[in-house]
Motif scaffolding. Sequence first.
Motif, PDB file in Angstrom:
ATOM      1  N   GLY A  45       8.502   2.481   6.669  1.00 50.00           N
ATOM      2  CA  GLY A  45       7.357   2.888   5.871  1.00 50.00           C
ATOM      3  C   GLY A  45       7.480   2.474   4.415  1.00 50.00           C
ATOM      4  O   GLY A  45       8.404   1.735   4.031  1.00 50.00           O
TER       5      GLY A  45
ATOM      6  N   GLU B 149       0.852  -1.175   0.000  1.00 50.86           N
ATOM      7  CA  GLU B 149       0.000   0.000   0.000  1.00 50.86           C
ATOM      8  C   GLU B 149       0.890   1.227   0.000  1.00 50.86           C
ATOM      9  O   GLU B 149       1.922   1.260   0.667  1.00 50.86           O
ATOM     10  CB  GLU B 149      -0.871  -0.004   1.251  1.00 50.86           C
ATOM     11  CG  GLU B 149      -2.120   0.810   1.106  1.00 50.86           C
ATOM     12  CD  GLU B 149      -2.927   0.737   2.386  1.00 50.86           C
ATOM     13  OE1 GLU B 149      -3.308   1.787   2.896  1.00 50.86           O
ATOM     14  OE2 GLU B 149      -3.128  -0.393   2.882  1.00 50.86           O
TER      15      GLU B 149
ATOM     16  N   GLN C  85       2.638   4.169   3.411  1.00 51.76           N
ATOM     17  CA  GLN C  85       2.389   3.712   4.781  1.00 51.76           C
ATOM     18  C   GLN C  85       3.411   4.348   5.716  1.00 51.76           C
ATOM     19  O   GLN C  85       4.597   4.404   5.409  1.00 51.76           O
ATOM     20  CB  GLN C  85       2.551   2.204   4.877  1.00 51.76           C
ATOM     21  CG  GLN C  85       1.394   1.403   4.330  1.00 51.76           C
ATOM     22  CD  GLN C  85       1.641  -0.083   4.498  1.00 51.76           C
ATOM     23  OE1 GLN C  85       1.919  -0.526   5.612  1.00 51.76           O
ATOM     24  NE2 GLN C  85       1.557  -0.826   3.427  1.00 51.76           N
TER      25      GLN C  85
END
Lengths: 258, 298
Positions: free
Chosen positions: B74, B62, B65
């Motif tokens: 991340g 995704e 993040q």
Amino acid sequence: MTLLKLDDLEVSYKLPGRGSLKAVDSVSFDLEPRQVLGLVGESGCGKSTLARAVCGLEPASSGSISFNGRPVGKLGLRKRDPALMRIQMVFQNPFASLNPRRTIGSQIEDGLRVNPDRDAWSVPDLLEHVELDPASRSRFPHQFSGGQRQRVAIARAIAAGPELLIGDEPIASLDASLQARIAILMRNLAVETGAALLFISHDLSVVRVIADDVAVMSAGRIVERGPVDRVWSAPEHPYTQRLLAAIPVVDGLGVLPG
Amino acid sequence: MTERGMTDVLAVQTRRKGRLRISKQLRTPLAITGGAIVVFWLVIALLAPSISPYDPLAQDFERLQAPGAEHWFGTDQVGRDVLSRVVSGAQVSIPLALMLVVFAMLIGSVLGAIAGYFGKAIDEMIMRIADLVFAFPTIILAMVIAAALGPSLTNAVIAMLIVSWPAYARVTRSLVLGARNAEYVIAGRLLGNGPFTSLGKDILPNVISPVVVLATLDVGTAILLLSGLSFLGLGAVPPTPDWGSMVADGVQQFSSWWIAAFPGLAILTVVLAFNFLGDALRDALDPRSQEAVQGRAL
């Protein structure tokens, strides 16, 4: 045949700005094979310049130097003429004349490599001749004292099989107790190997001990030359007389004035 | 290139009996910190494929993040794991920077030594070219060359090589000028050493340590410059995981701080560590700092 012949040699340095300084001024002399010549004179009289010129390190501004009949030119950027490698020099400062990063053994080998008689010496042999421990060949210069380094420098010069050995004030930076020993060592090695010795010094008493002939230099000129004993007992030139009079004499009193 | 580094290094004189004491002198807090960080990053660069948690190029996750248990650093704007990219980035920046410095040092010191030893026309020619390069600000000249060659890591390295060799040439030249008239060099010449033997045997071994110090100080600068070129789009081409281009990505996504912050930290630590190491090495080789260090040890 004459080994080294200086004919009206003149060496001058350009001074900053205009003008020039004649460091060596119309010097002529001959040096026979196996002769030991002491060159004396005060500081700045041109002794070292003369030695450097004989090695080809300073260009002659006029006159000529010939070694074994071969003209000595300036050692430029090219390799030195092998015939001229029979002139070797021992420098004044033993702390500057050895490469700090290389063992003394390998530096002496540099000399052996250019010796025409390849088997004349070996490194341990040479070290023994200059009164050093043959096992010390793998050590670096900083592990030696000034006197020992000067011995190494002498060994390196002798290794090259010189016909003319030049000592450019080789004892000036050694302490008094060593000066005579190093000077005598140089003389003995030169005599033993059949080399002539041009020994430059301002120490007349040492020169008297080791030299056959002495030349006195003042302000770029050679003012007097003759056998040591004659110059000593009957100096002709006023400068020589003053120089001899300046030698400190032990008067046996052993007390400090005052 | 580091004007500061150059003057510092020029102050360093080669020491005669250095070797033994250097190791002791390198045991200062800064040197140890620097050394540890450098070793840390070298290990990361070596082991990058096996320790990076995900494929640095895979856009599997995704987007954007925040750092969490799944993705420690991340994910970025196209869904790549930032930690994996930072780790792989070490494999890009560090070897290139080291290679660059080694080549710049080789080219620069050889040219500088030749200039210093032979003098005259050769000296003029080499040093005027060096001055020409020095006349431009490093980063701008590197940018111009990299832009002219086209963006790629190789071209960035070539550009940096062109701008960084003159520093080494100048330092080496001045050191050779000082050493070429040393008595041991002359004694070697009297024994028949030609100019190149003389340079290789007698001169360079005695003058090279300040040049090595300069090189160590320069590794950090090289990483910074390389990242800078990549940041400007003149170095690494996407999707190569290069720290500089990652920071550039992060700038586009300013609210997602982690994209730029972690590669930025990586650059910061590596550059700092190499500078610490270089400073320590310089101090260790500087005779004037002997007493200071010995005093501290007591």
